[in-house]
Design a protein around this motif. Structure first.
Motif, mmCIF file in Angstrom:
data_model
loop_
_atom_site.group_PDB
_atom_site.id
_atom_site.type_symbol
_atom_site.label_atom_id
_atom_site.label_comp_id
_atom_site.label_asym_id
_atom_site.label_seq_id
_atom_site.Cartn_x
_atom_site.Cartn_y
_atom_site.Cartn_z
ATOM 1 N N ARG A 38 111.880 58.484 103.344
ATOM 2 C CA ARG A 38 112.284 57.285 102.604
ATOM 3 C C ARG A 38 111.095 56.345 102.407
ATOM 4 O O ARG A 38 110.895 55.785 101.327
ATOM 5 C CB ARG A 38 113.414 56.565 103.362
ATOM 6 C CG ARG A 38 113.903 55.297 102.697
ATOM 7 C CD ARG A 38 114.448 55.543 101.318
ATOM 8 N NE ARG A 38 115.561 56.487 101.341
ATOM 9 C CZ ARG A 38 116.068 57.062 100.268
ATOM 10 N NH1 ARG A 38 115.539 56.792 99.076
ATOM 11 N NH2 ARG A 38 117.079 57.907 100.353
ATOM 12 N N LEU A 41 108.843 57.705 99.711
ATOM 13 C CA LEU A 41 109.373 57.449 98.365
ATOM 14 C C LEU A 41 109.113 56.023 97.927
ATOM 15 O O LEU A 41 108.770 55.753 96.777
ATOM 16 C CB LEU A 41 110.872 57.737 98.328
ATOM 17 C CG LEU A 41 111.309 59.197 98.154
ATOM 18 C CD1 LEU A 41 112.826 59.284 98.167
ATOM 19 C CD2 LEU A 41 110.760 59.775 96.859
ATOM 20 N N GLU A 66 114.253 67.039 102.395
ATOM 21 C CA GLU A 66 114.949 66.142 101.464
ATOM 22 C C GLU A 66 113.957 65.438 100.546
ATOM 23 O O GLU A 66 114.240 65.212 99.354
ATOM 24 C CB GLU A 66 115.767 65.125 102.253
ATOM 25 C CG GLU A 66 116.970 65.741 102.969
ATOM 26 C CD GLU A 66 117.608 64.770 103.951
ATOM 27 O OE1 GLU A 66 118.820 64.928 104.212
ATOM 28 O OE2 GLU A 66 116.908 63.864 104.460
ATOM 29 N N ARG A 69 113.002 67.923 97.888
ATOM 30 C CA ARG A 69 114.097 68.084 96.931
ATOM 31 C C ARG A 69 114.164 66.894 95.973
ATOM 32 O O ARG A 69 114.368 67.062 94.769
ATOM 33 C CB ARG A 69 115.419 68.234 97.683
ATOM 34 C CG ARG A 69 116.598 68.577 96.768
ATOM 35 C CD ARG A 69 117.903 68.593 97.535
ATOM 36 N NE ARG A 69 117.917 69.606 98.574
ATOM 37 C CZ ARG A 69 118.144 69.351 99.861
ATOM 38 N NH1 ARG A 69 118.357 68.120 100.277
ATOM 39 N NH2 ARG A 69 118.136 70.338 100.752
ATOM 40 N N GLU A 70 113.965 65.699 96.490
ATOM 41 C CA GLU A 70 114.002 64.486 95.655
ATOM 42 C C GLU A 70 112.858 64.487 94.648
ATOM 43 O O GLU A 70 113.042 64.180 93.468
ATOM 44 C CB GLU A 70 113.909 63.251 96.549
ATOM 45 C CG GLU A 70 113.827 61.928 95.808
ATOM 46 C CD GLU A 70 115.085 61.590 95.032
ATOM 47 O OE1 GLU A 70 114.975 60.873 94.017
ATOM 48 O OE2 GLU A 70 116.173 62.040 95.441
#
Length: 546
Positions: A38, A41, A66, A69-70
């Motif tokens: 997070r 990102l 994850e 994937r994002e």
């Protein structure tokens, strides 16, 4: 200098990377850190720029998997390397599906880290060089881009597979979209019978064809900038005319031909002839459109009827089909007779064609002779073609101008003398037949290659090269085994994949789907999709996600 972002929930790992990366590899610096996916990102969304993300695969809040994937759903993203333990190898393999470029095992070993950084640096250097070259191409003048399009179309109609392989991917990279929905090749040429009747030297044909070409270029530039103008191997003017659908293509061809014909008539007093091939949805099928246009033009010039031939499917009109078939049979028979030295058969074939026309005036005889000569010359070696064709045309002109009307037997004799002068020495055909016992295996491998590379600019020549066979052999083999041309198979695969992408949740943008299945233009993609499924892609997507 390349910039690295380390993403790991262990502070010691982050500190190690910050301290060691630049000393281990001078082309890299650790320019950022994050404690989980997070945070990484958020850094990227704030506009931070990194060349490489090295991320742990297991972290709280957002894992490395994850994060991968994002980022996979985003158009532009840094390269990624996964850090994993021995017991996390299955997760690392899953991460590779989301565009992760490599993985390293924990604990980090300096030699392995150096190897990965060196590999990433080389790939990034190659990417940047490629991007720089592409940017240079993108700023090419419109004239240069137009020349690339013309060269590609000429290669396509000439079956120049080497040029097609080079130029087709270049069209994609430069985003040169030749058709948005459908397009057809239109051929225009002067009435050679009229030229010869006016005692114009065959060597002056080039000048008159140049006038036609330049006039057409001026009309296209002012009225229809989407048209691509080029020349075929016989120096005839060819035009790629795009349109909204087949009917619109025909309308545009008729309008352009009308203006061009009037302009040429006013300048030279000469009649113009033209023909339109089949309307095609795929650029690589335009070679077929050209072949149909060339055959139609040749038939019409012999028949001496309509000035422009254009049918809905590119097939001959019913009114001239019999004449066209007889003309084609005559050329085939003449070619065989000359190769085999059977001159009695030569005259019989020519007489049959002349009898179909009945008593003909001088212009019709000159036109038919010039057309026969043109088609037969295409079977000759290039080094002999120009000189011998010019000599045969002079013989035809000088002999035919001696009288106004010709009975069939007189016309046949004239054609016979002309053709014998073209073939100074009978030539033997060399038949080379390709054989291969694994025909089905080749088709299977071709399908596998298409399935793996359908999003790329795939030409028949490229696939044939990968499989080690000739394009003609692969085309014939593919059609025999699948009952469809390779381009239809490729289009079907693209459409089926597009349908899958449009059904995904969250929904894909139509323009992203178009690019992912190999289309330069979303408009062209939407047109082909609607032809395939009966509804536009946007409506298909709405129904699928309800």
């Amino acid at each position: 200098m390349y910039k690295l972002l380390i993403v790991d929930d262990e502070p010691m790992t982050r500190e190690y990377m910050k301290a060691q990366v630049n000393s281990l590899h001078r082309e890299w610096i650790c320019a950022g850190e994050a404690g989980d996916g997070r945070e990484a990102l958020e850094l990227l969304e704030q506009g931070e720029d990194y060349d490489l993300i090295v991320t742990d695969i297991k972290m709280p809040i957002m894992t490395g998997l994850e994060l991968a994937r994002e980022l996979a759903g985003r158009g532009s993203r840094p390269r990624m390397v996964i850090l994993s333990g021995y017991d996390e190898f299955a997760l690392a393999k899953e991460a590779m599906q989301y565009g992760v470029h490599d993985y390293m095992l924990k604990p980090i070993v300096n030699e392995e880290l150096v190897s990965v950084l060196d590999k990433m640096a080389k790939e990034l250097a190659a990417e940047r060089a490629e991007q720089a070259a592409l940017q240079s191409l993108l700023v090419l003048s419109e004239q240069s881009r137009g020349q690339i399009a013309r060269n590609f179309l000429h290669a396509l109609i000439s079956d120049n597979n080497m040029e097609i392989k080079l130029l087709y991917p270049l069209l994609h990279r430069l985003k040169i979209s030749l058709i948005e929905a459908e397009g057809a090749i239109m051929l225009v040429d002067l009435d050679e019978g009229q030229l010869l009747e006016r005692d114009i030297s065959p060597t002056d044909l080039v000048l008159f064809r140049y006038i036609v070409h330049q006039t057409c270029a001026e009309l296209a530039a002012s009225d229809s900038p989407s048209i691509v103008l080029f020349s075929d191997n016989e120096q005839r003017t060819a035009l790629l005319v795009p349109g909204e659908d087949a009917a619109n293509v025909r309308q545009r061809c008729a309008a352009i031909f009308g203006k061009l014909s009037a302009a040429v008539q006013e300048m030279t007093g000469l009649q113009l002839w033209g023909s339109v091939g089949s309307s095609e949805m795929e650029v690589l099928q335009l070679g077929q459109s050209y072949r149909l246009a060339r055959e139609a033009l040749w038939r019409k010039l012999i028949a001496g009827e309509d000035a422009l031939l254009a049918t809905e499917d590119g097939a001959p009109d019913a009114s001239d089909e019999q004449t066209g078939n007889q003309a084609e049979q005559t050329v085939a028979a003449v070619h065989r007779a000359m190769l085999e030295g059977r001159y009695a058969q030569l005259y019989a074939s020519l007489l049959s064609l002349a009898e179909a026309a009945g008593t003909a005036d001088r212009r019709s005889v000159l036109r038919t002779g010039a057309c026969l000569l043109q088609v037969l010359a295409e079977t000759m070696p290039k080094e002999k073609r120009q000189h011998q064709t010019a000599a045969a045309l002079l013989l035809l002109r000088d002999t035919a101008l001696t009288q106004e009307l010709y009975r069939p037997e007189e016309a046949a004799k004239l054609y016979e003398r002309m053709i014998e002068s073209l073939y100074n020495t009978p030539q033997k055909e060399s038949a080379v037949q390709e054989t291969d016992g694994s025909e089905h295996e080749i088709v299977k491998r071709a399908k596998e290659y298409i399935l793996a590379h359908y999003a790329e600019p795939l030409s028949l020549a490229l696939i044939a090269e990968k499989l080690g066979v000739s394009p003609g052999y692969l085309s014939s083999l593919f059609h025999q085994n699948t009952l469809e041309p390779y381009i239809k198979f490729l289009t079907r695969i693209r459409m089926e994949r597009a349908a899958q992408l449009l059904q995904m949740r969250p929904a894909e943008k139509v323009y992203d789907v178009a690019e992912k299945v190999g289309y330069l233009s979303v408009k062209h993609f939407s047109y082909v999709f609607k032809q395939h499924f009966g509804i536009p892609p946007g409506e298909y997507q709405e129904r699928a996600v309800r």
